[in-house]
Scaffold this active site. Structure first.
Site, PDB file in Angstrom:
ATOM      1  CG  MET A  52      -0.362  -0.171   2.547  1.00 18.07           C
ATOM      2  SD  MET A  52       0.401   1.294   3.307  1.00 18.07           S
ATOM      3  CE  MET A  52      -1.039   2.307   3.588  1.00 18.07           C
ATOM      4  CE1 TYR A  53       3.821   1.585   4.101  1.00 15.91           C
ATOM      5  CE2 TYR A  53       5.930   0.594   3.582  1.00 15.91           C
ATOM      6  CZ  TYR A  53       4.964   0.915   4.504  1.00 15.91           C
ATOM      7  OH  TYR A  53       5.142   0.579   5.819  1.00 15.91           O
ATOM      8  N   PRO A  54       3.289   4.192  -1.660  1.00 18.69           N
ATOM      9  CG  PRO A  54       3.566   6.189  -2.843  1.00 18.69           C
ATOM     10  CD  PRO A  54       3.240   4.741  -3.032  1.00 18.69           C
TER      11      PRO A  54
END
Length: 330
Positions: A52-54
């Site tokens: 789920m990054y950034p």
């Protein structure tokens, strides 16, 4: 750079782990590459990311960090240990989140594709899923280890009783259990010293804490009377609000001010002192450290190379004792 045993496993990891959650939003690809170059040069060969990054980015950027890490890794995958995570929503469907078997199987394949590899060294559930039986999660993770897509499994943002139950259920089921936990831990957030860290010590679970610098707050660069000038405290998607709620309090500013002369006395920066303090806890395996530019890594690398004086550690423990008790610190 020292390498230490990863909990009860036979794996050894660098004493610092590079966090990448700002890659692709707060900082661009070129700067991300430069930071990874600098980390590698310093001997950090353990990188942590998540699907789920950034952090703080709009949904259309989910996975961008893994793509950047994968692009940088091309041609040198065997020289680094890669950790990633799943749990938070990364799609428009209701089933594209959580620790269900469906989402774990879906998420690992997407992460492997973005990272450009056939396996990750550590796969973690990013948070506890109240809607999924832990048995379902553990069996799915065990299947990933058996398949070769994952070497070890871990968890993040769990309470002590949740980790304890997970370890017990893994033993009963005869499946791979969590070998690591990724909690928040720093001078201004010491609650996990009360139950989680003692449990990890007793069970020999690796601890790779995030936020050792309190999102940059413990560098001393923020002042209560000055405008907030970027970093985690201004990111979108609710991130800024979360970080301000954690750290933007008069008592914590006062604590940072009280730490300044101690850092000066030791001849180190506040950032170095903060990471030295985390590393001095014998339960800690490898703090996750980040940067918004390559030069910032120098302070955290210095912390690994120069341990804190035990008497100074005791003084800081006394000064920050109130932060072992949650909201009582505010």
């Amino acid at each position: 750079m020292q390498h230490v045993r990863f909990g009860r496993t036979g794996l050894k990891v660098s004493r610092l782990c590079l966090g990448t959650m700002t890659f692709g939003h707060q900082i661009d690809e070129a700067t991300s590459f430069a930071i990874m170059d600098e980390a590698a040069h310093a001997g950090i060969d353990f990188f942590d990311t998540a699907d789920m990054y950034p952090l703080g980015a709009p949904p259309d950027l989910f996975g961008r960090t893994e793509e950047i890490v994968g692009k940088w890794l091309k041609g040198r995958r065997d020289d680094f240990l890669i950790a990633t995570k799943c749990f938070f929503p990364t799609g428009r469907h209701a089933w594209e989140s959580g620790n269900s078997r469906h989402n774990i199987m879906r998420s690992i394949d997407l992460s492997l594709k973005r990272l450009g590899t056939d396996h990750v060294d550590l796969y973690q559930v990013h948070s506890w899923d109240t809607g999924t039986r832990i048995d379902e999660t553990l069996i799915a993770l065990d299947d990933l280890v058996t398949s070769g897509k994952v070497r070890y499994v871990g968890c993040s943002n769990v309470l002590a009783y949740q980790l304890s139950r997970s370890l017990g259920r893994a033993e009963v089921l005869g499946v791979t259990g969590f070998e690591s936990v990724q909690p928040r831990y720093n001078m201004l957030f010491r609650e996990n010293e009360r139950e989680l860290l003692p449990l990890c010590s007793e069970e020999n679970i690796a601890v790779i804490p995030y936020n050792p610098l309190a999102g940059g707050f413990l560098t001393g660069k923020h002042r209560p009377e000055a405008p907030i000038d970027g970093g985690r405290f201004t990111l979108g998607a609710g991130t800024a609000e979360r970080y301000r709620d954690r750290y933007w309090h008069d008592r914590m500013f006062a604590t940072v001010d009280a730490l300044r002369p101690l850092a000066a006395e030791a001849g180190v920066s506040l950032a170095t002192l903060a990471v030295q303090w985390v590393l001095a806890n014998p339960t800690i395996t490898a703090p996750i450290v980040g940067a918004s530019r390559p030069g910032q890594l120098a302070d955290v690398v210095a912390a690994e190379a120069t341990p804190i004086d035990p008497s100074l550690k005791r003084r800081i423990d006394e000064m920050t004792h109130e932060y072992r008790f949650g909201d009582a610190a505010r």
